[in-house]
Design a protein around this motif. Structure first.
Motif, PDB file in Angstrom:
ATOM      1  N   THR A 131       0.857  -1.174   0.000  1.00 23.55           N
ATOM      2  CA  THR A 131       0.000   0.000   0.000  1.00 23.55           C
ATOM      3  C   THR A 131       0.898   1.229   0.000  1.00 23.55           C
ATOM      4  OG1 THR A 131      -0.040   0.044   2.410  1.00 23.55           O
ATOM      5  CG2 THR A 131      -1.773  -1.218   1.310  1.00 23.55           C
TER       6      THR A 131
ATOM      7  N   THR B  68       3.291   3.821   1.138  1.00 22.92           N
ATOM      8  CA  THR B  68       4.286   3.619   2.186  1.00 22.92           C
ATOM      9  C   THR B  68       4.864   4.933   2.660  1.00 22.92           C
ATOM     10  OG1 THR B  68       6.025   3.374   0.528  1.00 22.92           O
ATOM     11  CG2 THR B  68       4.932   1.368   1.269  1.00 22.92           C
TER      12      THR B  68
ATOM     13  N   THR C 219      -1.935  -5.046   8.191  1.00 27.60           N
ATOM     14  CA  THR C 219      -1.570  -3.681   7.801  1.00 27.60           C
ATOM     15  C   THR C 219      -0.063  -3.499   7.803  1.00 27.60           C
ATOM     16  OG1 THR C 219      -3.637  -2.820   8.695  1.00 27.60           O
ATOM     17  CG2 THR C 219      -1.846  -1.239   8.388  1.00 27.60           C
TER      18      THR C 219
ATOM     19  N   THR D 100       2.137  -2.249   4.723  1.00 25.10           N
ATOM     20  CA  THR D 100       2.717  -0.915   4.858  1.00 25.10           C
ATOM     21  C   THR D 100       4.225  -0.926   5.024  1.00 25.10           C
ATOM     22  OG1 THR D 100       0.666  -0.154   5.885  1.00 25.10           O
ATOM     23  CG2 THR D 100       2.608   1.242   6.170  1.00 25.10           C
ATOM     24  N   TYR D 101       4.741  -1.859   5.817  1.00 23.19           N
ATOM     25  CA  TYR D 101       6.167  -1.880   6.129  1.00 23.19           C
ATOM     26  C   TYR D 101       6.922  -3.038   5.481  1.00 23.19           C
ATOM     27  CZ  TYR D 101       4.508   1.196   9.889  1.00 23.19           C
ATOM     28  OH  TYR D 101       3.920   2.201  10.600  1.00 23.19           O
TER      29      TYR D 101
END
Length: 202
Positions: free
Chosen positions: A44, A46, A185, A189-190
């Motif tokens: 997603t 970032t 998530t 994200t990470y």
């Protein structure tokens, strides 16, 4: 906030070198409730990233700006690097081992490794459930074998994924740690962007 521990992957080194028989590295009790890592998850939007290059010039990756990293000297590795956010709630571990391994590592090695390492740190990891099956994920750096587990880390439920690949005859392990409540998530994200950015330089 409690500083989370760094997993040390010495069980694997013993297994690969044939130094001795490990207790607790046999098949573990599988659980169907472990959120499995999916093949090449889409990232997603970032946060800004910072590039890290290992001191020996073996690899580089991009990690979220604001995260910190710690490099640990290890006689069996070219430098274990741990990346984490404030309070080390989420962690990304890189362990490039210097030990030589066959070109095709046994997929069953990774669940056994993960089980042994979690069980050897009962102060930090409790109620460990390691999935005996593995998946594979493809990134620009290659196809990684993935083992998954859930644990209670210093009182909080966590999801752990261990990624393994053989590069130039040496085993490289990447591990991710995220609270169960934000694991999906955090992966998007990470961790997925970090895995995608991971590049072998030699």
């Amino acid at each position: 906030m409690i500083k989370r521990p760094l997993i040390r992957l010495m069980c694997l080194l013993t297994m690969l070198s044939g130094v001795g028989v490990l207790s607790g590295c046999g098949p573990s009790k599988a659980t169907a409730s472990i959120p499995a890592a999916t093949a090449t998850p889409a990232a997603t939007a970032t946060p800004a990233t910072t590039t890290y290059t290992s001191a020996d010039g073996q690899y580089s990756l991009k990690y979220p700006t604001g995260w910190t990293f710690t490099v640990t000297a290890d006689p069996n590795s070219s430098g274990v690097a741990q990346f984490s956010n404030s309070g080390a709630v989420e962690q990304f571990l890189v362990a490039p081992f210097t030990v030589q391994v066959p070109s095709a590592a046994n997929p069953g090695l990774y669940p056994a490794l993960l089980k042994d390492e979690l069980s050897k740190n009962p102060t930090y990891f409790q109620d460990n459930k390691v999935d005996t099956t593995t998946t594979t994920e493809s990134y620009p750096s290659g196809v990684w074998i993935v083992a998954s587990a859930t644990t209670v880390m210093t009182g909080d439920p966590y999801v752990v994924h261990t990624y393994g690949i053989v590069h130039s005859g040496h085993l490289v392990i990447l591990s991710t740690f995220a609270p169960s409540s934000s694991a999906t998530t955090d992966q998007a994200t990470y961790f997925a962007p970090m895995l995608t950015s991971f590049t072998f330089l030699k």
